[in-house]
Scaffold this active site. Structure first.
Site, PDB file in Angstrom:
ATOM      1  N   HIS A 136       0.823  -1.217   0.000  1.00 40.77           N
ATOM      2  CA  HIS A 136       0.000   0.000   0.000  1.00 40.77           C
ATOM      3  C   HIS A 136       0.852   1.260   0.000  1.00 40.77           C
ATOM      4  CE1 HIS A 136      -3.364  -2.643   1.082  1.00 40.77           C
ATOM      5  NE2 HIS A 136      -4.165  -1.643   0.747  1.00 40.77           N
ATOM      6  N   LYS A 140      -1.042   5.023   4.702  1.00 39.33           N
ATOM      7  CA  LYS A 140      -2.041   4.141   5.324  1.00 39.33           C
ATOM      8  C   LYS A 140      -1.777   3.983   6.821  1.00 39.33           C
ATOM      9  CE  LYS A 140      -4.244  -0.374   4.692  1.00 39.33           C
ATOM     10  NZ  LYS A 140      -5.558   0.203   4.982  1.00 39.33           N
TER      11      LYS A 140
HETATM   12  N1  LIG Z   1     -12.956  -0.827   1.928  1.00 37.21           N
HETATM   13  C1  LIG Z   1     -12.302  -0.269   0.910  1.00 37.21           C
HETATM   14  O1  LIG Z   1     -12.458  -0.663  -0.265  1.00 37.21           O
HETATM   15  C2  LIG Z   1     -11.355   0.850   1.178  1.00 37.21           C
HETATM   16  C3  LIG Z   1     -11.141   1.229   2.467  1.00 37.21           C
HETATM   17  N2  LIG Z   1     -10.282   2.244   2.749  1.00 37.21           N
HETATM   18  C4  LIG Z   1     -10.190   2.619   4.152  1.00 37.21           C
HETATM   19  O2  LIG Z   1     -10.870   3.853   4.333  1.00 37.21           O
HETATM   20  C5  LIG Z   1     -10.256   4.573   5.397  1.00 37.21           C
HETATM   21  C6  LIG Z   1      -9.853   5.953   4.892  1.00 37.21           C
HETATM   22  O3  LIG Z   1      -8.800   5.819   3.952  1.00 37.21           O
HETATM   23  P1  LIG Z   1      -8.161   7.093   3.212  1.00 37.21           P
HETATM   24  O4  LIG Z   1      -9.205   7.830   2.460  1.00 37.21           O
HETATM   25  O5  LIG Z   1      -6.962   6.596   2.495  1.00 37.21           O
HETATM   26  O6  LIG Z   1      -7.706   7.965   4.483  1.00 37.21           O
HETATM   27  P2  LIG Z   1      -7.587   9.551   4.571  1.00 37.21           P
HETATM   28  O7  LIG Z   1      -6.789   9.844   5.791  1.00 37.21           O
HETATM   29  O8  LIG Z   1      -7.166  10.123   3.263  1.00 37.21           O
HETATM   30  O9  LIG Z   1      -9.105  10.022   4.802  1.00 37.21           O
HETATM   31  C7  LIG Z   1      -9.806   9.892   5.995  1.00 37.21           C
HETATM   32  C8  LIG Z   1     -10.579  11.189   6.203  1.00 37.21           C
HETATM   33  O10 LIG Z   1     -11.416  11.048   7.343  1.00 37.21           O
HETATM   34  C9  LIG Z   1     -11.195  12.163   8.194  1.00 37.21           C
HETATM   35  N3  LIG Z   1     -11.542  11.835   9.563  1.00 37.21           N
HETATM   36  C10 LIG Z   1     -10.760  11.315  10.533  1.00 37.21           C
HETATM   37  N4  LIG Z   1     -11.483  11.172  11.653  1.00 37.21           N
HETATM   38  C11 LIG Z   1     -12.733  11.611  11.372  1.00 37.21           C
HETATM   39  C12 LIG Z   1     -13.935  11.709  12.124  1.00 37.21           C
HETATM   40  N5  LIG Z   1     -14.003  11.356  13.411  1.00 37.21           N
HETATM   41  N6  LIG Z   1     -15.042  12.198  11.513  1.00 37.21           N
HETATM   42  C13 LIG Z   1     -15.020  12.585  10.226  1.00 37.21           C
HETATM   43  N7  LIG Z   1     -13.897  12.517   9.465  1.00 37.21           N
HETATM   44  C14 LIG Z   1     -12.776  12.020  10.039  1.00 37.21           C
HETATM   45  C15 LIG Z   1      -9.732  12.493   8.005  1.00 37.21           C
HETATM   46  O11 LIG Z   1      -9.430  13.786   8.498  1.00 37.21           O
HETATM   47  P3  LIG Z   1      -7.890  14.082   8.946  1.00 37.21           P
HETATM   48  O12 LIG Z   1      -7.085  14.012   7.681  1.00 37.21           O
HETATM   49  O13 LIG Z   1      -7.970  15.449   9.541  1.00 37.21           O
HETATM   50  O14 LIG Z   1      -7.510  13.020   9.916  1.00 37.21           O
HETATM   51  C16 LIG Z   1      -9.632  12.377   6.481  1.00 37.21           C
HETATM   52  O15 LIG Z   1     -10.106  13.528   5.817  1.00 37.21           O
HETATM   53  C17 LIG Z   1      -9.087   3.710   5.872  1.00 37.21           C
HETATM   54  O16 LIG Z   1      -9.488   2.920   6.965  1.00 37.21           O
HETATM   55  C18 LIG Z   1      -8.797   2.840   4.660  1.00 37.21           C
HETATM   56  O17 LIG Z   1      -8.169   1.634   4.992  1.00 37.21           O
HETATM   57  C19 LIG Z   1      -9.618   2.924   1.775  1.00 37.21           C
HETATM   58  C20 LIG Z   1      -9.768   2.565   0.467  1.00 37.21           C
HETATM   59  C21 LIG Z   1     -10.647   1.488   0.056  1.00 37.21           C
HETATM   60  O1  LIG Z   2      -6.065   2.288   3.059  1.00 38.40           O
HETATM   61  C1  LIG Z   2      -6.267   1.933   1.867  1.00 38.40           C
HETATM   62  O2  LIG Z   2      -5.820   2.563   0.900  1.00 38.40           O
HETATM   63  C2  LIG Z   2      -7.060   0.731   1.629  1.00 38.40           C
HETATM   64  N1  LIG Z   2      -7.622   0.145   2.640  1.00 38.40           N
HETATM   65  C3  LIG Z   2      -8.410  -1.037   2.598  1.00 38.40           C
HETATM   66  C4  LIG Z   2      -7.725  -2.159   3.362  1.00 38.40           C
HETATM   67  O3  LIG Z   2      -7.105  -1.897   4.414  1.00 38.40           O
HETATM   68  O4  LIG Z   2      -7.832  -3.309   2.939  1.00 38.40           O
HETATM   69  C5  LIG Z   2      -8.818  -1.415   1.196  1.00 38.40           C
HETATM   70  C6  LIG Z   2      -7.757  -1.170   0.165  1.00 38.40           C
HETATM   71  O5  LIG Z   2      -6.720  -2.087   0.362  1.00 38.40           O
HETATM   72  C7  LIG Z   2      -7.243   0.259   0.237  1.00 38.40           C
END
Ligand SMILES: NC(=O)C1=CN([C@@H]2O[C@H](COP(=O)(O)OP(=O)(O)OC[C@H]3O[C@@H](n4cnc5c(N)ncnc54)[C@H](OP(=O)(O)O)[C@@H]3O)[C@@H](O)[C@H]2O)C=CC1
Ligand SMILES: O=C(O)C1=N[C@H](C(=O)O)C[C@H](O)C1
Length: 251
Positions: A136, A140
């Site tokens: 990744h 992350k």
């Molecule tokens: N299931 C799937 O297919 C996928 C899952 N994911 C998961 O999604 C999650 C987010 O990933 P990603 O977008 O890369 O992370 P990012 O850090 O880019 O985005 C997370 C966002 O949520 C905000 N945030 C944090 N805490 C809160 C809260 N309490 N309330 C509202 N907003 C909040 C963060 O703010 P701040 O930056 O200020 O902390 C940030 O803007 C991770 O757990 C990742 O593993 C990601 C991609 C695909």
């Molecule tokens: O944090 C990410 O980027 C992603 N998170 C998810 C995971 O932890 O499996 C899904 C995907 O791999 C992207």
């Protein structure tokens, strides 16, 4: 009043949340009524009449968000990682108190990753050895990834059901971490590398042969069809659904 499903995105300024907010806003049958991020009050989404919320935040934030959502009868589609059996049990308690509410937790929304997990589960009993390598981007927060953890659990489950012997491994001395994390007896290795997004290899080995199942998410757009499917289906699926495969006809 339109017939569109009213959707909120939490984590809407994040890498995947910003993409999800755009995808919801662009879908003809959905209306983006709230786009919340850190420091926004969750009450804003109930005030906006959200029927479904998509959580793409952080493992530290997701439980508080879900307690609020389920408590207010708002369906949830959750991509945020960090799921443990304790967390799932707590969520099940909240859902028991709010029977019509649906929650989908999807370790991965991309079709290729869902298929990787299904293929790995199918193949696992035919090989002596199975290891998972996930790769990744270095921003992350969690390791190993939710997808890799789930993949390893599915492999372990399939091997248990088939009565497979423990994996061969003669290691008696190793640096900490050299053999990866142990998820139900399956080693899981996490790589963090600038330039990557989300990638996974499942390595299976038997006498004289190996099978590698690899998936690459090259852009966050790979997750959008799964998120939109989850939003549309969760409103008519009360209780907890774990894994997008339950909303796909894989057979
Ligand atoms: N299931 C799937 O297919 C996928 C899952 N994911 C998961 O999604 C999650 C987010 O990933 P990603 O977008 O890369 O992370 P990012 O850090 O880019 O985005 C997370 C966002 O949520 C905000 N945030 C944090 N805490 C809160 C809260 N309490 N309330 C509202 N907003 C909040 C963060 O703010 P701040 O930056 O200020 O902390 C940030 O803007 C991770 O757990 C990742 O593993 C990601 C991609 C695909
Ligand atoms: O944090 C990410 O980027 C992603 N998170 C998810 C995971 O932890 O499996 C899904 C995907 O791999 C992207």
């Amino acid at each position: 009043m339109s017939n569109k499903l009213r959707v909120a995105v939490i984590g809407a300024k994040g890498r995947i949340g910003s993409e999800a907010a755009r995808a919801v806003a662009a879908a003809e049958d959905l209306e983006l009524v709230a786009a919340l991020d850190r420091d926004d009050k969750l009450a804003a989404l109930t005030e906006a009449g959200a029927q479904v919320a998509v959580d793409l935040t952080h493992p530290d934030a997701v439980m508080g968000n879900l307690e609020f959502l389920v408590g207010h009868g708002v369906h949830a589609v959750v991509g945020t990682t960090g799921w443990t059996s304790e967390r799932l049990a707590k969520l099940a308690e909240w859902l028991d108190a709010s029977p019509p509410t649906g929650v989908l937790i999807a370790p991965n929304f991309s079709i290729g990753a869902v298929l990787t997990m299904a293929f790995a589960r199918q193949a696992a009993r035919f090989f002596e050895s199975a290891e998972v390598v996930e790769l990744h981007h270095p921003n992350k927060a969690d390791a190993p990834s939710g997808t890799a953890t789930r993949t390893a659990q599915l492999i372990a489950e399939a091997r248990r059901e088939a009565g497979c012997a423990p994996q061969p491994d003669a290691t008696t001395t190793a640096l900490d971490g050299a053999r990866g994390a142990d998820v139900d007896g399956v080693p899981v290795h996490a790589v963090r590398l600038r330039g990557l997004l989300a990638h996974q290899e499942v390595l299976l080995g038997g006498e004289g042969e190996t099978l590698t199942i690899r998936h690459d998410s090259l852009h966050h757009s790979s997750f959008m069809p799964g998120i939109l499917l989850g939003v549309r289906r969760v409103v008519s699926t009360p209780g907890l659904t774990f894994g997008l495969e339950h909303f796909l006809d894989l057979n």
